[in-house]
Design a protein around this motif. Structure first.
Motif, mmCIF file in Angstrom:
data_model
loop_
_atom_site.group_PDB
_atom_site.id
_atom_site.type_symbol
_atom_site.label_atom_id
_atom_site.label_comp_id
_atom_site.label_asym_id
_atom_site.label_seq_id
_atom_site.Cartn_x
_atom_site.Cartn_y
_atom_site.Cartn_z
ATOM 1 N N GLU A 157 0.821 -1.208 0.000
ATOM 2 C CA GLU A 157 0.000 0.000 0.000
ATOM 3 C C GLU A 157 0.858 1.263 0.000
ATOM 4 N N GLN A 158 1.943 1.187 0.767
ATOM 5 C CA GLN A 158 2.803 2.368 0.840
ATOM 6 C C GLN A 158 3.507 2.610 -0.486
ATOM 7 N N THR A 205 0.989 4.135 -2.754
ATOM 8 C CA THR A 205 0.783 5.562 -2.487
ATOM 9 C C THR A 205 1.877 6.382 -3.157
ATOM 10 N N ASP A 257 1.586 9.110 -6.180
ATOM 11 C CA ASP A 257 2.156 10.460 -6.068
ATOM 12 C C ASP A 257 3.006 10.813 -7.283
ATOM 13 N N GLU A 280 -4.826 6.876 -10.222
ATOM 14 C CA GLU A 280 -4.696 5.877 -9.144
ATOM 15 C C GLU A 280 -4.929 4.474 -9.709
ATOM 16 N N GLN A 318 -0.996 12.721 7.231
ATOM 17 C CA GLN A 318 -1.237 11.485 6.490
ATOM 18 C C GLN A 318 -2.619 11.447 5.828
ATOM 19 N N THR A 348 -5.592 11.950 3.423
ATOM 20 C CA THR A 348 -5.542 12.170 1.982
ATOM 21 C C THR A 348 -6.733 12.997 1.542
#
Ligand SMILES: Nc1ncnc2c1ncn2[C@@H]1O[C@H](COP(=O)(O)OP(=O)(O)OP(=O)(O)O)[C@@H](O)[C@H]1O
Length: 972
Positions: free
Chosen positions: A551-552, A555, A559, A580, A969, A971
């Motif tokens: 997931e990180q 992300t 970005d 996304e 954090q 969003t």
């Protein structure tokens, strides 16, 4: 003294027919004998005061001196006693000289009228008191020395007061019994009380269990609630039952206390509750004494049922009908939590104690406590005390975040008592599973989406995505980082990962009674909220890889892709969601083709590097170029809205940047139905397990040369452009790419020519030749493709550099706008000082501004406010917006009813509006910091650059509704 005299005294002086408990009776009887020192340790509201007050009045001609920590507490006690016609007084700095002289004269007389004398420990240290005390001792006029709230004596008590410790000196060579009373003493504190007050060896202890069976404890998480304020309001309404009590005298009606962490919070919450129809006052040390007294009295006599207060409220508050105590945020530690929540149900009737636990709030407390601890430095005692506080606070964290046992056990454990028979006096004992599920959801959400606010908050994640040594060295290649930086980034990654893992395992292990927690369990929990595909197969597919890591990385991918797309695509057709979705595909691609952790990480790092490089060269990354967006399903209004926007974009309606209302309405009319949450959930659960199929395919399908594909951007692009059939036609290999056949079934026929296993013994010599040939052919082709690609890029380069220039100009323009926005924010905050009250010293003013009283000063303020209201910030912004608009601005037209098109705002206007809309949430401390507030104000303003006022309002409303607390954090 015999029992009959004591019983008669109880009735005569205190109007009680019987003792509140057997223990109260035994303690009073023992104290009346004046033979021993006594320590009374009884729960809050159990009637400890009577234990010394009744013996005091029964010893005629003598005086009882009570050392009590607070003047307010003393005042309450004296008022209560005077109402009972018992002569009580206080010697303190607040009384006038005449009063002091009269009191001392009375005390020194042969038969003093004063029976009970209250003194603060500070007063006890003054020469005046010492002289008086000696005089009273000389004439043997002291019945008892009483130390109320005796835990204050102890360094380990929650209200430690150094002056308290000196009280022991008053007992040296003095033969007067000492009575110490406390509600909150564990073994350590009790030991301290005994030694500090020099209680004689044969002292008597009267102690009952701290278990308050009439109190029901539970914990809620505001960030899991749709509207935490409404939740609180509903809870209050339920507890107060105003309808059922309408015929009761007002001072007997139910009431409650909401404890807040800050003065500001008390005021904000008071306003909210009043707006929702709950009559509420506030109380904190920043109020003027007059105001504090008035508000406390109004609450005490039942004029206003709810008081939002800081913890300074309550000591000595003796109101029997407190039906609830709420902690709006973490309590500080078990003893003070017990004391504060224990103000509920003093009449013995069922009452509720609730904590609304907020993680970022508690992380802030923890942070400050740790800072204090660090500051304590080498001062041994201070350090020990701080450690004790930190330990206590951690117990509260566990109480809220890891309930593994009855809530009442927090107290019994703390006070060293056996577990109480709670049965149904807390949420955990009523429904353990429900509580654990709620906590699991809360933790999952917190760990996954708020990693910064968790244990590893200090760890910088920005470099976590470098992808280990390989990835970082590749990043280094492109950005020329130093060796040192490379090393520290790698170390940071390691630390961050370790911290994350430790945290996850600790959290889950704690809640499962220290049992080993499988990776599977952790993943199951995370998979509920993740975006990546094939979530549930993560660790099966790649050993050691976790969902949070994926997931990180995702992300990070989103970005860099977003930046790439916004900076390099001149005519965007993809929206945020598409980018996304594209990132999800790209991540999934990497996930499927890599077989171990290192490969996955390095592939991700490489990908991120490539995207960044493309951005630097002003190329749209190929996966974005070729991404085929799926239309939103029109299941929700936002899907619908998104689709319309896209249609407009495709129709190149860039000039009309806001959605056509007519069109929107028509579409809404044709909108199928609003589905129920259950239906949506059902659909989500039953949606084709695309990801699962792909995973299966990955294992069954003949292995394509993914390494080459990965390393060859052109091929990758082509591969992204279509499906396997496109590849087949590209590479002219019909046989090798058969979608339906499995390698295991027909190895000789189905093994691809550019096989993964080049040394596969099943391959015939012929096949090997064919493979080499095909590979060459393919490489040639891909080189041609690459050249074409580069040529094309070169052609567009000229155009790009123009575009770059334009971008640069736009950027500097944007920077100017940001500056505008910042200054707007500053001025906006000035205007909103009423609610924000940024500076500490302004609380007094803030209170005055936000609350009305009938004093002259306030009338003047009201008048001022009236004037201010005529120029409210909202209006001023509105005015400035209008003032800055060109005459032919569509807004003005539409305001006059002349234009049908939605008005567009200037960037600075949008900034102003967004700041204004976010400010109330800032005032409520929902933003982690001022910086976070600024960042969000800025980012939202940018994101809504093409929206009209209504849309902006709607978006901000939803954003605030969706996010209880807003941290770095959160969003958009
Ligand atoms: N024998 C009794 N019968 C009925 N009510 C009593 C009796 N003794 C005390 N009370 C009442 O019980 C309530 C609580 O008493 P008190 O304030 O002394 O409690 P406490 O133990 O000192 O609590 P805290 O530690 O919170 O100060 C008071 O309203 C008091 O009037």
């Amino acid at each position: 003294m015999d029992e009959a005299t004591i019983q008669a005294g109880l009735k005569r002086y205190f109007k009680f027919n019987e003792f509140k408990s057997e223990l109260q009776k035994r303690a009073v009887t023992e104290i009346c004998q004046r033979k021993h020192d006594v320590l009374v340790s009884m729960p809050t509201g159990s009637g400890k005061s009577l234990c010394y007050q009744l013996p005091a009045v029964l010893h005629e001609g003598k005086i009882t001196i009570i050392f009590s920590p607070l003047l307010a507490l003393i005042k309450d006690q004296i008022d209560h006693l005077i109402a009972l016609r018992i002569r009580a007084a206080s010697l303190n700095s607040k009384i006038s000289n005449t009063e002091r002289e009269a009191l001392i004269a009375d005390l020194k007389s042969t038969s003093p009228n004063t029976r009970i004398l209250y003194v603060t420990p500070e007063q006890a240290a003054t020469p005046t008191f010492k002289a008086l005390y000696q005089n009273l001792l000389n004439f043997n006029k002291i019945a008892y020395l009483v130390v109320d709230e005796a835990h204050c004596v102890s360094e380990w008590g929650h209200d430690f007061r150094p002056q308290y410790q000196k009280l022991g000196e008053l007992r040296d060579n003095v033969d007067v019994p000492c009575i110490a009373l406390t509600a909150t003493a564990n073994a350590e504190v009790t030991k301290d009380i005994i030694s500090s007050l020099r209680l004689a060896k044969g002292y008597k202890l009267f102690k009952t269990s701290c278990f308050r069976s009439n109190l029901f404890y539970d914990v809620y998480f505001p960030n899991m609630l749709e509207d935490s304020f409404k939740h609180l309001k509903d809870f209050i309404s339920e507890c107060l039952d105003e309808q059922g009590e309408k015929d009761l005298p007002k001072d007997q009606k139910s009431c409650g206390i909401v404890y807040c962490r800050t003065r500001e919070q008390t005021e904000v919450l008071m306003e909210r509750l009043n707006k929702m129809g709950v009559r509420t006052l506030c109380y904190h040390a920043g109020l003027k004494t007059m105001e504090r007294t008035t508000f406390q009295e109004k609450w005490q006599n039942g004029d206003v049922p709810v008081i939002c207060a800081t913890i300074s409220f309550g000591m000595g508050v003796d109101k029997a009908t407190v039906r609830f105590v709420v902690h709006w945020g973490s309590p500080k530690e078990p003893a003070s939590f017990y004391q504060e929540s224990g103000r509920a149900g003093r009449d013995g009737k069922p009452s509720r104690c609730r904590v609304y636990y907020n993680r970022s709030d508690s992380k802030a407390i923890e942070f400050h406590l740790m800072q204090d601890l660090a500051r304590a430095g080498s001062k041994e005692n201070k350090k020990k005390r701080m450690e004790q506080t930190v330990k206590g606070f951690k117990k509260i964290l566990e109480f809220c975040e890891n309930p593994t046992e009855c809530r009442h056990r927090l107290f019994s454990n703390h006070f060293g008592e056996p577990p109480p028979k709670c049965i149904d006096k807390c949420d955990f004992c009523v429904d353990k599973k429900k509580v654990q599920e709620m906590v699991e959801q809360f933790l999952t959400k917190s760990i996954q989406f708020n990693t910064k606010a968790t244990t590893y908050s200090e760890t910088d994640f920005t470099d976590m995505y470098g992808g280990g040594r390989l990835g970082i060295s590749q990043e280094q290649e492109s950005y020329e980082d130093s060796d040192e930086e490379r090393h520290s980034a790698f170390e940071r990654e390691k630390e961050a990962k370790k911290a994350a893992n430790d945290f996850i395992h600790k959290q889950f292990a704690l809640r499962r009674n220290q049992q080993e927690v499988s990776q599977e369990t952790v993943e199951k929990l995370f998979s509920k909220h993740c975006r990546v595909k094939a979530a549930s197969s993560t660790s099966t597919k790649i050993k050691g890889l976790t969902l949070p890591t994926r997931e990180q990385y995702l992300t990070r991918l989103v970005d860099v892709l977003s930046v790439n797309y916004t900076e390099c695509q001149e005519e965007p057709t993809l929206d945020k969601q598409d980018v996304e979705d594209c990132a999800v595909d790209v991540e999934y691609e990497i996930f499927t083709v890599n077989t171990n952790m290192t490969m996955y990480r390095s592939a991700m790092a490489k990908m991120i590097c490539n995207i960044k490089k493309c951005t630097a060269d002003q190329f749209v990354y190929e996966s974005l170029l070729t991404f085929d967006p799926k239309p939103a399903k029109n299941e929700t209004l936002s899907d619908l809205f998104r689709n319309i926007k896209k249609e407009q974009q495709l129709k190149k309606l860039d000039t009309v940047e806001s959605v056509d209302t007519e069109e929107l309405l028509t579409k809404v009319a044709s909108f199928p139905i609003f589905q129920t949450a259950r239906q949506v959930l059902h659909q989500q659960n039953s949606k084709p397990t695309d990801s699962q199929t792909k995973i299966r395919e990955f294992f069954q399908k003949p292995k394509t040369d993914y390494i080459n594909l990965r390393d060859n951007p052109t091929e990758n692009m082509l591969r992204n452009a279509g499906n396997r059939k496109d590849l087949k036609s590209l590479f002219g290999d019909e046989e090798s790419d058969d979608e339906n056949a499995s390698a295991e079934e027909k190895p000789s026929l189905k093994t691809p020519p550019y096989s993964w296993n080049s040394d596969d013994s099943n391959h015939s010599e012929k096949n090997n030749h064919k493979i080499i040939e095909e590979n060459d052919k393919r490489r040639r082709k891909s080189t041609e493709e690459q050249q074409e690609f580069v040529e094309e890029k070169r052609k567009t380069h000229h155009h790009r550099s123009d575009h770059k220039k334009k971008k640069k100009e736009e950027r500097s323009h944007e920077e100017a706008n940001v500056k505008d926005l910042e200054s707007l924010l500053e001025s906006e905050q000035e205007k909103y000082k009423e609610v924000i009250d940024l500076s500490e010293g302004n609380e007094e003013k803030s209170w005055k501004r936000s609350h009305s009283t009938d004093r002259d000063e306030d009338k003047k303020r009201q008048k001022d406010n009236q004037q201010k209201r005529n120029h409210s910030p909202e209006e001023e912004i509105q005015k400035s917006i209008i003032a800055h608009r060109p005459v032919d601005n569509p807004v003005i037209k539409s305001q006059n009813g002349e234009g049908s098109r939605k008005p567009r705002l200037k960037k600075a206007e949008i900034g102003g509006l967004v700041v204004k809309l976010l400010t109330p949430a800032y005032a409520e401390k929902r933003f982690e910091s001022r910086e976070v507030f600024k960042t969000f104000a800025r980012n939202i303003s940018h994101a809504l650059a093409d929206k009209d006022e209504q849309e902006i309002k709607e978006y901000v409303r939803k954003f605030l509704g969706r996010n209880g607390e807003i941290t770095s954090q959160t969003t958009l």
